[in-house]
Scaffold this active site. Structure first.
Site, PDB file in Angstrom:
ATOM      1  N   CYS A 228     -24.631  45.685   4.546  1.00  7.90           N
ATOM      2  CA  CYS A 228     -24.119  44.910   3.421  1.00  7.90           C
ATOM      3  C   CYS A 228     -24.443  45.690   2.145  1.00  7.90           C
ATOM      4  CB  CYS A 228     -24.689  43.486   3.407  1.00  7.90           C
ATOM      5  SG  CYS A 228     -26.462  43.342   3.112  1.00  7.90           S
TER       6      CYS A 228
ATOM      7  N   ASN B 210     -28.896  45.085   1.515  1.00  8.11           N
ATOM      8  CA  ASN B 210     -29.714  45.045   2.727  1.00  8.11           C
ATOM      9  C   ASN B 210     -30.845  44.029   2.633  1.00  8.11           C
ATOM     10  OD1 ASN B 210     -31.803  47.303   4.647  1.00  8.11           O
ATOM     11  ND2 ASN B 210     -30.349  45.833   5.421  1.00  8.11           N
TER      12      ASN B 210
ATOM     13  N   CYS C   2     -29.755  40.283   2.536  1.00  8.31           N
ATOM     14  CA  CYS C   2     -29.208  38.980   2.953  1.00  8.31           C
ATOM     15  C   CYS C   2     -28.474  39.071   4.291  1.00  8.31           C
ATOM     16  CB  CYS C   2     -28.261  38.420   1.887  1.00  8.31           C
ATOM     17  SG  CYS C   2     -29.042  38.056   0.299  1.00  8.31           S
ATOM     18  N   ARG C   3     -27.234  39.566   4.245  1.00  9.15           N
ATOM     19  CA  ARG C   3     -26.370  39.532   5.427  1.00  9.15           C
ATOM     20  C   ARG C   3     -26.769  40.530   6.505  1.00  9.15           C
ATOM     21  NH1 ARG C   3     -20.967  40.424   2.226  1.00  9.15           N
ATOM     22  NH2 ARG C   3     -22.457  41.643   1.028  1.00  9.15           N
ATOM     23  N   SER C   4     -26.995  41.782   6.138  1.00  9.14           N
ATOM     24  CA  SER C   4     -27.236  42.778   7.196  1.00  9.14           C
ATOM     25  C   SER C   4     -28.562  42.577   7.922  1.00  9.14           C
ATOM     26  CB  SER C   4     -27.072  44.205   6.676  1.00  9.14           C
ATOM     27  OG  SER C   4     -27.906  44.475   5.585  1.00  9.14           O
TER      28      SER C   4
ATOM     29  N   ASP D  59     -21.072  36.758   0.902  1.00  9.09           N
ATOM     30  CA  ASP D  59     -22.409  37.068   0.400  1.00  9.09           C
ATOM     31  C   ASP D  59     -23.008  35.805  -0.222  1.00  9.09           C
ATOM     32  OD1 ASP D  59     -24.704  38.087  -0.748  1.00  9.09           O
ATOM     33  OD2 ASP D  59     -23.694  39.714  -1.810  1.00  9.09           O
TER      34      ASP D  59
END
Length: 158
Positions: free
Chosen positions: A10, A13, A15-17, A125
């Site tokens: 993301c 690095n 939140c999402r990934s 996000d």
């Protein structure tokens, strides 16, 4: 059994990934698929930092601990180190394509492409929203991770 090296990506690095990495670890274990996982960001905003506390909390609710992860930035070497590089959205996919070396081995795709419920293949996000956005992100990533692991499992080579 075939193993795969997978990098989730993301922007920062945090939140999402890292959430995708933790969820993929759990999904792979449940489905007897061997994955070596890492996560990274296309930007250098948070290098060395742990995941966002809201990501940690959202995953802790389902028994996944990502608190040990540390943010890092994608490198050109990642494109030959990993079999799959999974971008969380179009902007990050575009950024990854700009730095991807020619003839690299990694399959570079949007993670959401493995689940038809993802809007344009993107994982939203949640960074600028509240806790509920992180729970929604977790649910979304879980569906995509299950579909991705199923894809690998159904195409595995023994």
């Amino acid at each position: 059994m075939r193993s795969y090296k997978v990098l989730t990506v993301c922007l920062g690095n945090i939140c999402r990934s890292p959430a995708a990495q933790g969820i993929l670890e759990a999904a792979a274990k449940q489905n007897d698929v061997f994955l070596e996982l890492d996560s990274a960001g296309t930007a250098a905003y948070h290098i060395g930092n742990p995941p966002d506390s809201r990501s940690i909390a959202a995953l802790r609710q389902i028994g996944i601990d990502i608190s040990h992860q540390k943010a890092r930035q994608v490198t050109k070497e990642d494109f030959n180190e990993f079999d799959w590089i999974l971008a969380m959205d179009r902007e990050n996919l575009s950024n990854l394509k700009k730095i991807q070396p020619q003839n690299s081995k990694a399959s570079l795709v949007m993670f959401g492409e493995f689940n038809d419920q993802a809007a344009f293949g993107e994982v939203a996000d949640p960074y600028y929203g509240g806790n509920e956005g992180f729970v929604e992100m977790r649910k979304h990533l879980t569906k995509i991770a299950d579909a991705f692991v199923h894809h690998l499992h159904s195409n595995k080579e023994d």
